[in-house]
Scaffold this active site. Structure first.
Site, PDB file in Angstrom:
ATOM      1  N   HIS A 174      46.122  -3.384  12.146  1.00 35.98           N
ATOM      2  CA  HIS A 174      45.257  -4.491  12.556  1.00 35.98           C
ATOM      3  C   HIS A 174      45.905  -5.795  12.149  1.00 35.98           C
ATOM      4  O   HIS A 174      46.438  -5.921  11.052  1.00 35.98           O
ATOM      5  CB  HIS A 174      43.881  -4.385  11.894  1.00 35.98           C
ATOM      6  CG  HIS A 174      42.996  -5.559  12.229  1.00 35.98           C
ATOM      7  ND1 HIS A 174      42.327  -5.660  13.422  1.00 35.98           N
ATOM      8  CD2 HIS A 174      42.724  -6.700  11.550  1.00 35.98           C
ATOM      9  CE1 HIS A 174      41.664  -6.800  13.460  1.00 35.98           C
ATOM     10  NE2 HIS A 174      41.884  -7.447  12.331  1.00 35.98           N
ATOM     11  N   ASP A 223      28.000  -4.766  12.531  1.00 31.64           N
ATOM     12  CA  ASP A 223      28.941  -5.884  12.548  1.00 31.64           C
ATOM     13  C   ASP A 223      28.649  -6.823  13.698  1.00 31.64           C
ATOM     14  O   ASP A 223      28.716  -8.040  13.548  1.00 31.64           O
ATOM     15  CB  ASP A 223      30.377  -5.373  12.657  1.00 31.64           C
ATOM     16  CG  ASP A 223      31.340  -6.539  12.722  1.00 31.64           C
ATOM     17  OD1 ASP A 223      31.408  -7.289  11.738  1.00 31.64           O
ATOM     18  OD2 ASP A 223      32.008  -6.733  13.749  1.00 31.64           O
ATOM     19  N   ARG A 237      26.376 -14.844  11.868  1.00 36.71           N
ATOM     20  CA  ARG A 237      27.338 -15.648  11.105  1.00 36.71           C
ATOM     21  C   ARG A 237      27.867 -16.789  11.960  1.00 36.71           C
ATOM     22  O   ARG A 237      28.064 -17.904  11.477  1.00 36.71           O
ATOM     23  CB  ARG A 237      28.497 -14.769  10.631  1.00 36.71           C
ATOM     24  CG  ARG A 237      28.115 -13.824   9.492  1.00 36.71           C
ATOM     25  CD  ARG A 237      29.199 -12.771   9.266  1.00 36.71           C
ATOM     26  NE  ARG A 237      30.485 -13.357   8.964  1.00 36.71           N
ATOM     27  CZ  ARG A 237      31.667 -12.783   9.196  1.00 36.71           C
ATOM     28  NH1 ARG A 237      31.713 -11.575   9.743  1.00 36.71           N
ATOM     29  NH2 ARG A 237      32.783 -13.389   8.887  1.00 36.71           N
ATOM     30  N   SER A 248      33.810  -6.933   7.971  1.00 34.65           N
ATOM     31  CA  SER A 248      33.697  -6.870   9.429  1.00 34.65           C
ATOM     32  C   SER A 248      34.894  -6.141  10.020  1.00 34.65           C
ATOM     33  O   SER A 248      34.755  -5.206  10.822  1.00 34.65           O
ATOM     34  CB  SER A 248      33.605  -8.301   9.981  1.00 34.65           C
ATOM     35  OG  SER A 248      33.745  -8.304  11.383  1.00 34.65           O
ATOM     36  N   LYS A 259      34.986  -1.784  11.367  1.00 30.81           N
ATOM     37  CA  LYS A 259      35.366  -1.348  12.706  1.00 30.81           C
ATOM     38  C   LYS A 259      36.578  -0.435  12.661  1.00 30.81           C
ATOM     39  O   LYS A 259      36.644   0.583  13.364  1.00 30.81           O
ATOM     40  CB  LYS A 259      35.643  -2.567  13.594  1.00 30.81           C
ATOM     41  CG  LYS A 259      34.354  -3.315  13.969  1.00 30.81           C
ATOM     42  CD  LYS A 259      34.610  -4.531  14.821  1.00 30.81           C
ATOM     43  CE  LYS A 259      35.223  -5.662  14.024  1.00 30.81           C
ATOM     44  NZ  LYS A 259      35.190  -6.961  14.710  1.00 30.81           N
TER      45      LYS A 259
END
Lengths: 440, 440
Positions: free
Chosen positions: B82, B161, B168, B183, B187
């Site tokens: 990621h 999320d 948010r 968050s 995921k």
């Protein structure tokens, strides 16, 4: 500017402009700002505070969110008093007629009790027939004719505060000095007053238990008042033990009448004189605090203050005879003595717990929707420094529903801190804060 | 325990229990907690943070709020990568087939671009026919058969999320490391992976511009991953200039294919190798980073990585011929040169502004609902240290809608910082963070 950007600015400790703060208050009142954004903003304010300039605008916007009384056609400098709330605090019942008797108009809009603190409206309503829900025109007439009206907050005054308070209550943003100060001051400044005396309490029975926090709250409120062009004086007063002996609505009316006739407990008389003297000086009828005190003592001792209270009570629909014939007041018929279970000297009180004991008997509210019982309450028989032996009377309780008396009495006993050796209470009035006390 | 009390505890810097945090996430998902209370809680977290234990529970509750893929029936150690997002960051398009070609299954669930950063899904969808919206069963089959599937986030993964992010976004609580880390990790951990490599960027084009904040984010994510029993490694990488030359979806596909065939810009190849080598070690197919790099270089240079990408593209409905015959990709036909207006040496980039220039051309989204144009974008002709003379080519632009080209080109020119004297870019990979880097 999007509201999320204003939240971010407050979150980052930057200032908001007057126009931005006004737009937030307007958005709260008309509902265009969603609650979740307002909640995040309030929590950011909790952590970042507000500058004096921000607070002045914020409080001003809140007070202008509803009707603002204009009493300028009534002669005299209008002065009110506000207390941050305590246990046994019945000062308003004495102070309002006393100051009015001295010639200063007192337009007083009060609240109800919640939690461990009593409310002026609840005490007044213990007097049979007394109506605190007068319309604004009747209130104006009373202030003009009797120099005093004693009413409850109406939905038309500072609606922004009501909306914000409801949100603060469920988002853990109540305990925030800028928000507390602006909430109080927006309602008071909407009353059409010219000056204000604040009784800001510290100690175990106060909303702000710690002296530095109480001082900060007092300074913040004085700054808001002065920024709004109203002379504002705050006294920091001790709330480490109940004020006077009586806690409970009818019982406090009785004690107030005793003081209004020149008697009553010394602490109640002293605090009333201290706060009232400030009002007489602010109201322009006395040149000095000493002059004011001399005037006030005379009005208490010659019956003029009591006579003024009788007139006000009668004018607001109350049974004025009840102020002399206490059998006309609703008082519970069951009386129970609470006695000491050990020896010692009273070193202090968990004063909020004393208030909670009275609340458990029915004298106060745990939640806003609770109904108070005017006839129940406590008469304290000990104060800080009292020597106590096992079996001695600590307090006398007037009770009706007995379901919670065990819990109430246990709470009360636990709230009286016994120790060895002598103990002396601190001074009742610790500090005085006015515009000259504020940082330039 | 009332939620307002939990908000107050977080506000006061106290810890919440695992059961309390789980109940909050559950209340967010089922809608029983009102948004205004959640908003106040998030702002309190913004100021107070979360302890490692709180974060582990919070991220775990979020990932369990939806479906959690179980890929344990597929052989091999599943590893994903990621990136926190950057400008010109097309690494996933190269890394996924490369690592799969090396024998490590890569179940990759990616997001779309927003603001100045591009998104892997947008780049893949520039390939005609490429379908990123596969169902979970098809995704599983691809991971099994090709050791790689490239799909988009589905509504079934970590719904907590999605709800929290939406709140948010409008309450100025996006920029909060514990909330960002949980968050991302919730995921990723729902993908059924066994290990994870994180590319955490710092610099003028990164979400976390400041190195210390990027480092803290990396440490926080590694801690969450390790607490969840997944080996997690983060590289802190430089995002002070665009990665490679191409910015824009078809253009980045072209550049990715160049790298997959053994060519392409050195920085893209190097960052891909650094991240992929970590994945090969985590995936158990290489003993050391050096071994892994040797394997990976061979797979790039012998065409195996490219062939793997062709298979994946075909399996997901894409036109694999477009990976060699770039005329099959949608590319805008108008090409405009952006030239220097003064002399100097490129000392740096306002890299987020470079990304914004590409966004203004249509390559990215200002808001979630915008539609990207796959054919537009920029090819950068200068890097940090480049000597530039007035009139030299800074970048070539592929444009379609010309309404915003003036603004885009002005933004681009302003984003290229020219100075005197030589300039050298910092190292591409600055630090490596794994479980051993965390405070005990």
């Amino acid at each position: 500017m999007r509201f999320v950007d204003l939240i971010a600015r407050k979150r980052d400790g930057l200032s908001l402009t007057a126009a931005e703060l006004q737009s937030i208050v307007a958005g709260v009142v008309d509902g265009t700002l969603p609650d979740y954004q307002v909640a995040a903003f309030l929590m950011a304010v909790y952590f970042r505070g507000m500058s004096p300039a921000e607070l002045a605008t914020w409080a001003d916007s809140m007070l202008r969110s509803g009707i603002v009384l204009d009493l300028s056609d009534i002669p005299g400098i209008k002065v009110d008093k506000h207390s941050t709330g305590g246990v046994g605090d019945k000062i308003s019942l004495i102070l309002a007629p006393l100051v009015a008797a001295a010639g200063v108009p007192v337009p007083m809009i009060s609240g109800r009790g919640l939690g461990h603190t009593g409310g002026t409206l609840d005490k007044l309503e213990a007097i049979p027939g007394f109506n605190t829900q007068l319309d604004i025109e009747t209130f104006r007439r009373l202030v003009r004719e009797l120099r005093c009206g004693l009413i409850g907050q109406t939905a038309e005054i500072a609606p922004a505060d009501r909306k914000l308070y409801a949100l603060r209550d469920v988002t853990a943003t109540v305990e925030c000095i800028p928000l507390i100060a602006s909430s109080i001051m927006s309602k008071k400044l909407a009353e059409g007053i010219d000056a204000l005396v604040l009784d800001v309490k510290f100690g175990s029975g106060a909303f702000m238990a710690q002296l530095p926090r109480a001082r900060e709250l007092a300074q913040t409120m004085v700054a808001i008042g002065e920024a709004a062009g109203r002379k504002t004086v705050a006294l920091l007063t001790d709330m480490n033990q109940p004020l006077g002996a009586m806690i409970g609505n009818s019982l406090e009316v009785i004690e107030s009448c005793d003081v209004l006739r020149g008697g009553g407990p010394a602490d109640i008389r002293e605090l009333t004189l201290a706060l009232s003297a400030e009002m007489l000086v602010l109201g322009g009828v006395s040149a000095t605090i000493a002059d004011a005190r001399a005037t006030l003592v005379k009005l208490l001792d010659n019956g003029a203050a009591f006579a003024q209270f009788e007139k006000i009570v009668a004018a607001q629909g109350g049974d004025a005879r009840a102020l002399s014939d206490y059998s006309r007041l609703p008082v519970a018929t069951q009386v129970v003595d609470v006695v000491a279970e050990s020896d010692g000297v009273v070193h202090g009180f968990e004063c909020a717990e004393v208030g909670r004991a009275a609340m458990l008997l029915g004298a106060g509210r745990a939640t806003r929707d609770d109904i108070v019982d005017p006839g129940v309450g406590l008469q304290m028989h000990v104060r800080i420094g009292s020597h106590v032996r096992r079996g001695d009377l600590l307090a006398r309780a007037w009770v009706s529903d007995r379901s919670k008396t065990d819990e109430a009495f246990a709470t009360l006993r636990d709230a009286i801190v016994l120790g060895d050796g002598p103990a002396v209470a601190g001074p009742l009035v610790l500090e005085r804060i006015d515009a000259s006390s504020l940082a330039p």
